[in-house]
Scaffold this motif. Structure first.
Motif, PDB file in Angstrom:
ATOM      1  N   GLN A 180      24.209   9.277  31.995  1.00  0.00           N
ATOM      2  CA  GLN A 180      23.035   9.187  32.863  1.00  0.00           C
ATOM      3  C   GLN A 180      22.808   7.764  33.329  1.00  0.00           C
ATOM      4  O   GLN A 180      22.441   7.525  34.491  1.00  0.00           O
ATOM      5  N   TRP A 181      23.026   6.802  32.453  1.00  0.00           N
ATOM      6  CA  TRP A 181      22.855   5.393  32.846  1.00  0.00           C
ATOM      7  C   TRP A 181      23.855   5.024  33.942  1.00  0.00           C
ATOM      8  O   TRP A 181      23.494   4.359  34.928  1.00  0.00           O
ATOM      9  N   LEU A 182      25.107   5.443  33.774  1.00  0.00           N
ATOM     10  CA  LEU A 182      26.105   5.150  34.791  1.00  0.00           C
ATOM     11  C   LEU A 182      25.725   5.773  36.130  1.00  0.00           C
ATOM     12  O   LEU A 182      25.798   5.122  37.178  1.00  0.00           O
ATOM     13  N   ASP A 183      25.300   7.027  36.094  1.00  0.00           N
ATOM     14  CA  ASP A 183      24.919   7.707  37.335  1.00  0.00           C
ATOM     15  C   ASP A 183      23.741   7.006  38.005  1.00  0.00           C
ATOM     16  O   ASP A 183      23.735   6.810  39.228  1.00  0.00           O
ATOM     17  N   ARG A 184      22.743   6.633  37.220  1.00  0.00           N
ATOM     18  CA  ARG A 184      21.549   6.001  37.786  1.00  0.00           C
ATOM     19  C   ARG A 184      21.838   4.624  38.350  1.00  0.00           C
ATOM     20  O   ARG A 184      21.093   4.126  39.199  1.00  0.00           O
ATOM     21  N   ASN A 185      22.918   4.006  37.875  1.00  0.00           N
ATOM     22  CA  ASN A 185      23.260   2.673  38.370  1.00  0.00           C
ATOM     23  C   ASN A 185      24.383   2.711  39.407  1.00  0.00           C
ATOM     24  O   ASN A 185      24.993   1.677  39.705  1.00  0.00           O
ATOM     25  N   GLY A 186      24.623   3.897  39.950  1.00  0.00           N
ATOM     26  CA  GLY A 186      25.502   4.010  41.099  1.00  0.00           C
ATOM     27  C   GLY A 186      26.982   3.963  40.811  1.00  0.00           C
ATOM     28  O   GLY A 186      27.784   3.704  41.721  1.00  0.00           O
ATOM     29  N   TYR A 187      27.391   4.204  39.561  1.00  0.00           N
ATOM     30  CA  TYR A 187      28.819   4.224  39.262  1.00  0.00           C
ATOM     31  C   TYR A 187      29.368   5.618  39.526  1.00  0.00           C
ATOM     32  O   TYR A 187      28.927   6.604  38.937  1.00  0.00           O
ATOM     33  N   ARG A 188      30.349   5.690  40.430  1.00  0.00           N
ATOM     34  CA  ARG A 188      30.921   6.968  40.834  1.00  0.00           C
ATOM     35  C   ARG A 188      32.426   7.034  40.594  1.00  0.00           C
ATOM     36  O   ARG A 188      32.993   8.121  40.601  1.00  0.00           O
ATOM     37  N   ALA A 189      33.078   5.905  40.409  1.00  0.00           N
ATOM     38  CA  ALA A 189      34.540   5.872  40.294  1.00  0.00           C
ATOM     39  C   ALA A 189      34.998   6.668  39.071  1.00  0.00           C
ATOM     40  O   ALA A 189      34.510   6.434  37.955  1.00  0.00           O
ATOM     41  N   PRO A 190      35.921   7.603  39.237  1.00  0.00           N
ATOM     42  CA  PRO A 190      36.412   8.389  38.088  1.00  0.00           C
ATOM     43  C   PRO A 190      36.977   7.515  36.969  1.00  0.00           C
ATOM     44  O   PRO A 190      36.782   7.822  35.786  1.00  0.00           O
ATOM     45  N   SER A 191      37.666   6.436  37.323  1.00  0.00           N
ATOM     46  CA  SER A 191      38.262   5.593  36.286  1.00  0.00           C
ATOM     47  C   SER A 191      37.192   4.897  35.455  1.00  0.00           C
ATOM     48  O   SER A 191      37.368   4.709  34.235  1.00  0.00           O
ATOM     49  N   VAL A 192      36.079   4.510  36.046  1.00  0.00           N
ATOM     50  CA  VAL A 192      34.993   3.881  35.290  1.00  0.00           C
ATOM     51  C   VAL A 192      34.370   4.898  34.340  1.00  0.00           C
ATOM     52  O   VAL A 192      34.102   4.594  33.171  1.00  0.00           O
ATOM     53  N   HIS A 193      34.141   6.104  34.835  1.00  0.00           N
ATOM     54  CA  HIS A 193      33.577   7.141  33.966  1.00  0.00           C
ATOM     55  C   HIS A 193      34.555   7.498  32.839  1.00  0.00           C
ATOM     56  O   HIS A 193      34.140   7.703  31.698  1.00  0.00           O
TER      57      HIS A 193
END
Length: 545
Positions: free
Chosen positions: A228-241
């Motif tokens: 949820q933190w990643l999503d809320r901070n605009g991270y969309r890249a599959p490799s980052v997730h």
């Protein structure tokens, strides 16, 4: 190791056995050895079976219940304080999650396999390493000098992505510029957060956790998951997730959509400032047998007497404590009694809750405060030859398959494999080695995953354990395998789910001070050497006081 040495390794690996249909037949002939450390003793405790009368009574000043990092650190700290009258009841598996094993002369880990450089906050770890001769000079210097033999040498890590190996933990080749830019943004943000300090001047994310800032500015993150933190901070890249998820599975045994955002950030931010005079920032320390070699050296250094067995009950009495202990020999229990002035309870809390009489009196209610324990699998493959390597990047210490291979459980993802002989610096490769593969069973809830493990056949477990290795080597892998040992840890570690920082029961046990002292990484939900060692040292200091 110099790069030309690894080129020699690659050349030797290319001459390995030619695989064909016989490879699959050979694989079917491998019957893995299955290990379930602590399972029999745990089931015995849970069943509540009566014990025979104690055959003897042992008297000591301080009894340490457990044999993992916290217990051994307590023993080491007592010895450093000049205290000699102590006894360790070392449980069903010496060194617990830091245990290891051997195939003849080849050591391998069955638990944790590395230790990062110690941060300034982890002064206790630096003291331990200095006492063992692994740090020279001033251990609290900004950048101490570490023993070169245990500093991980290159190539350290590689990742298999789209059928090609790449150096490092995150793929870069073949990705769009926007995705690479997001990777850079993520790492820059982790560095920024790792350096942040609260109003009290302390960093927010530290090891040990208790030495971090008490400023509540970041506490709200404990109500979110890391995803949820990643999503809320605009991270969309599959490799980052994928990388964020990998980190949570690696340290917590849980996916990032179940782990607290505070804990997820802690994984990436807690080791800021860890430097060495003779290694790059962020370097690791490792041994062929993993942390079993470090913890074994600590145990020997402490000189504390050890008794093989497990605690069945711990109760307070006038003048101290009484501990009823038992050991299972051929399924038959024998027992003995230990009387002591103080007890350091260094067992996982799911065990302590059954052993410590009236644990609710300490403020801990197992029904409300017990952590969640995900299962883990560690498989060690004795390799009689090195399988043929793809040409892009040489065999590294840590070898990870992007997205993880899946088998047996939906999304039961591998964490890659490490090579036990990596630190054995030589131009020619050894005749044999051990590949240690790690699997986090994150496809179902911890309880459902344990149920699957209990009913899985040896072939199913082997297929799951070997999934990443088969993804890396295909049919070239099986002909190189001589033996397989699989260690199943049904309750491997406490996972920091959202809300763990507000767990009142854990807070109460952390402050307990009296005849019974608690010391385990479960107290803060981070199954890490630095955390467990700190609680062990702290309990020893309280016992001596």
């Amino acid at each position: 190791m110099e790069r030309r040495a690894f080129l020699a390794w690659s050349a030797a690996a290319g001459a390995s056995a030619v695989a064909g249909p016989a490879a699959f037949l050979r694989w079917q002939e491998i019957a893995p050895t299955l290990r379930h450390p602590g399972r029999a003793e745990g089931h015995f405790l849970r069943a509540g079976a009566p014990l025979p009368p104690p055959s003897e009574v042992l008297e000591t000043d301080i009894v340490i219940l457990g044999s993992g990092v916290a217990a051994v650190s307590a023993a080491w700290k007592l010895s450093r304080g000049g205290h000699k009258n102590a006894l360790m009841i070392d449980g069903p598996e010496p060194f617990g999650n830091a245990a290891g094993g051997r195939f003849g002369d080849l050591a391998y880990p069955t638990g944790a396999h590395y230790l990062p450089l110690a941060t300034p906050e982890s002064a206790h770890v630096r003291e331990i390493l200095a006492d063992l001769g692994l740090i020279g000079g001033d251990p609290q210097a900004e950048a101490p000098t570490y023993d070169e033999r245990c500093v991980l040498h290159g190539p350290a890590e590689r990742v298999l992505h789209a059928g090609r190996w790449q150096e490092g933990m995150l793929p870069g080749e073949g990705l769009a510029p926007l995705e690479l830019a997001e990777q850079e943004r993520f790492f820059a943000e982790m560095a920024r957060i790792g350096a942040l300090r609260g109003a009290d001047g302390r960093r927010f994310f530290t090891l040990p956790v208790q030495l971090g800032s008490s400023d509540p500015a970041w506490d709200h993150l404990d109500a979110l998951t890391f995803k949820q933190w990643l999503d809320r901070n605009g991270y969309r890249a599959p490799s980052v997730h994928w990388y964020a998820n990998y980190g949570c599975r690696d340290d917590y045994g849980m996916s990032y959509d179940g782990v607290s955002a505070w804990a997820g950030l802690h994984y990436f931010c807690c080791r800021a400032g860890a430097r060495a005079a003779n290694a790059a920032e962020g370097a690791l320390l490792t041994w062929p047998g993993g942390l079993s070699e470090l913890v074994g050296a600590m145990a020997r250094r402490s000189g504390v007497a050890r008794r093989t067995g497990s605690a069945a009950s711990l109760r307070r009495v006038d003048g101290g404590v009484e501990v009823l202990c038992f050991a299972l020999e051929g399924g038959v229990a024998r027992s003995w009694l230990v009387r002591a002035r103080k007890a350091i309870c260094a067992m996982p809390l799911q065990v302590a809750a059954r052993v410590v009489e009236s644990i609710g009196d300490y403020g801990f209610d197992p029904a409300r405060h017990m952590p969640v324990y995900p299962p883990w699998m560690v498989a060690n493959f004795l390799m009689k030859d090195f399988p043929s390597e793809l040409p892009e990047a040489p065999l590294s210490w840590d070898n990870v398959v992007y997205d993880g291979a899946r088998s047996g459980l939906e999304a039961a993802q591998g964490l890659g494999y490490v090579v036990s002989t990596h630190q054995d610096i030589r131009v020619r490769p050894p005749e044999k080695t051990v590949f240690s593969a790690y699997v986090a069973l994150t496809g179902r809830s911890p309880g459902e995953a344990r149920k699957w493990l209990a009913g899985a056949s040896a072939d199913e477990l082997l297929a799951l354990a070997a999934a990443d290795l088969k993804a890396a080597y295909g049919i070239n892998f099986a002909p190189c395998v001589e033996r397989v040992e699989i260690t199943l840890r049904g309750h491997a570690m406490a996972a920091p789910l959202p809300g763990f920082r507000g767990n009142a029961g854990l807070a109460a046990l952390r402050e307990a001070d009296g005849a019974v002292l608690f010391a385990h990484a479960d107290l803060t939900g981070f199954s890490l050497f630095e955390e467990a060692a700190w609680w062990g040292c702290r309990a020893a200091e309280r016992a001596l006081a």
